[in-house]
Design an enzyme around this catalytic site. Structure first.
Site, PDB file in Angstrom:
ATOM      1  N   ILE A   1      13.726 -29.027  -7.605  1.00  0.00           N
ATOM      2  CA  ILE A   1      12.975 -28.667  -8.764  1.00  0.00           C
ATOM      3  C   ILE A   1      11.406 -29.127  -8.105  1.00  0.00           C
ATOM      4  CG2 ILE A   1      12.269 -29.333 -10.990  1.00  0.00           C
ATOM      5  CD1 ILE A   1      14.827 -27.603 -10.777  1.00  0.00           C
ATOM      6  N   LYS A   2      10.381 -28.331  -8.341  1.00  0.00           N
ATOM      7  CA  LYS A   2       9.177 -28.752  -8.111  1.00  0.00           C
ATOM      8  C   LYS A   2       8.579 -29.188  -9.219  1.00  0.00           C
ATOM      9  CE  LYS A   2       6.598 -26.044  -5.348  1.00  0.00           C
ATOM     10  NZ  LYS A   2       6.025 -24.826  -4.964  1.00  0.00           N
ATOM     11  N   ILE A   3       7.814 -30.227  -9.127  1.00  0.00           N
ATOM     12  CA  ILE A   3       7.114 -31.005 -10.177  1.00  0.00           C
ATOM     13  C   ILE A   3       5.689 -31.546  -9.640  1.00  0.00           C
ATOM     14  CG2 ILE A   3       7.192 -33.240 -11.601  1.00  0.00           C
ATOM     15  CD1 ILE A   3       9.651 -31.853 -12.179  1.00  0.00           C
TER      16      ILE A   3
END
Ligand code: G3P
Length: 229
Positions: free
Chosen positions: A85-87
Site C-alpha cells: 500500500i503506497k501512502i
C-alpha cells in the site's frame, strides 16, 4: 537492484515481464487514471499478468489516516497477493503507516522529496520509501543526492526499509541511483528498455550474423550442431 514497472499498461507489463527480471509493478492515481477504465479491473488485470508472488504497489487516495486504512484494507481484500500500500508522507500518512504496520500490512511511503521524510516514514514502519528523483531535479535540487542521503540514513539507523526510487526521465538518473546503492527503481517500460540500448551492441550483433553467414550461409548454429551429430 530490483526493477519495477511504473505503469498500468497491461500489454507493456506482459511484454517486459517476459523479457526482464522484473520484481513488481507500481501505480499511483495518475497512472491508473491514464488508462481511463474501471480501476479495479485494471488492478486485477495487472495482478493476473504478474501473478500473486510479484509485488504490486497501489496508492491510497484520501488524506486522513482513518480512510487511508479503510482503502488499504479494501485493496488487500479485492486485489490480494503480494500487495504494498503506497501512502504519501503527509502527517496523516505517517499515522496510517504506523497503524497499517501494526496490522501486518506492507507499506511503501511515497511522494518523498527530502531525506527526513524518508527517515520518518522508515521509523514509522514503511517497507519501502519512494523518492521522486526527476521531480526533485526539476525544482533545481539534486534527486540523486536525496537518494544518496536516504541510503546513508537507513544504514546509519540500521533500518530494514528499502529505497524504491521513482520518477525517472533518463538512464543516467537511474545509473546515479544504482551507484549510491538505491535498492530498487521503478520506471516506465520505455525507460526500462532504454537501460539496454546501445548502437554498438546492435552493430556487434549484426556483424556476428553477417560474418557467420559469409561462411555458413543461412545455416543457423543449432542446425550446424545437429548436422555434426
Ligand atoms: O510513482 C511516482 C512516479 O510515478 C512519479 O513519476 O514521472 O510522474 O514524476 P513522474
Amino acid at each position: 537492484m530490483k526493477y519495477f514497472l511504473d505503469t498500468a499498461d497491461i500489454k507493456a507489463i506482459a511484454r517486459l515481464y517476459e523479457l526482464y527480471p522484473i520484481s513488481g509493478v507500481t501505480t499511483n492515481p495518475t497512472i491508473i487514471s491514464n488508462e481511463n477504465r474501471d480501476y479495479l479491473e485494471i488492478l486485477r488485470d495487472i495482478r493476473n499478468v504478474i501473478g500473486d508472488e510479484s509485488m504490486l504497489h497501489v496508492q491510497t487516495l484520501s488524506t486522513n489516516a482513518e480512510t487511508m486504512i479503510k482503502e488499504a484494507e479494501f485493496l488487500k481484500e479485492v486485489i490480494g497477493g503480494n500487495l504494498y500500500i503506497k501512502i504519501p508522507v503527509i502527517p496523516e500518512g505517517i499515522k496510517a503507516i504506523k497503524i497499517l504496520k501494526s496490522k501486518g500490512m506492507k507499506i511503501t511511503a511515497t511522494a518523498i522529496f527530502t531525506p527526513q521524510q524518508a527517515l520518518m516514514a522508515a521509523v514509522a514502519g514503511a517497507h519501502y520509501v519512494a523518492p521522486y528523483v526527476n521531480r526533485i531535479d526539476n525544482i533545481s535540487c539534486d534527486g540523486f543526492n536525496v537518494v544518496k542521503e536516504i541510503v546513508l540514513l537507513l544504514n546509519n539507523y540500521n533500518l530494514d526499509t528499502k529505497v524504491l526510487a521513482a520518477s525517472f526521465k533518463n538512464v543516467q538518473q537511474i545509473h546515479n541511483v544504482a551507484l549510491v546503492g538505491g535498492h530498487s527503481i521503478t520506471a516506465n517500460p520505455d525507460l526500462i528498455d532504454d537501460l539496454l540500448k546501445h548502437p554498438l551492441t546492435d552493430w556487434s550483433v549484426d556483424k556476428f550474423i553477417h560474418d557467420w553467414e559469409k561462411i555458413y550461409g543461412d545455416k543457423k548454429m543449432i542446425m550446424y550442431n545437429l548436422h555434426k551429430k
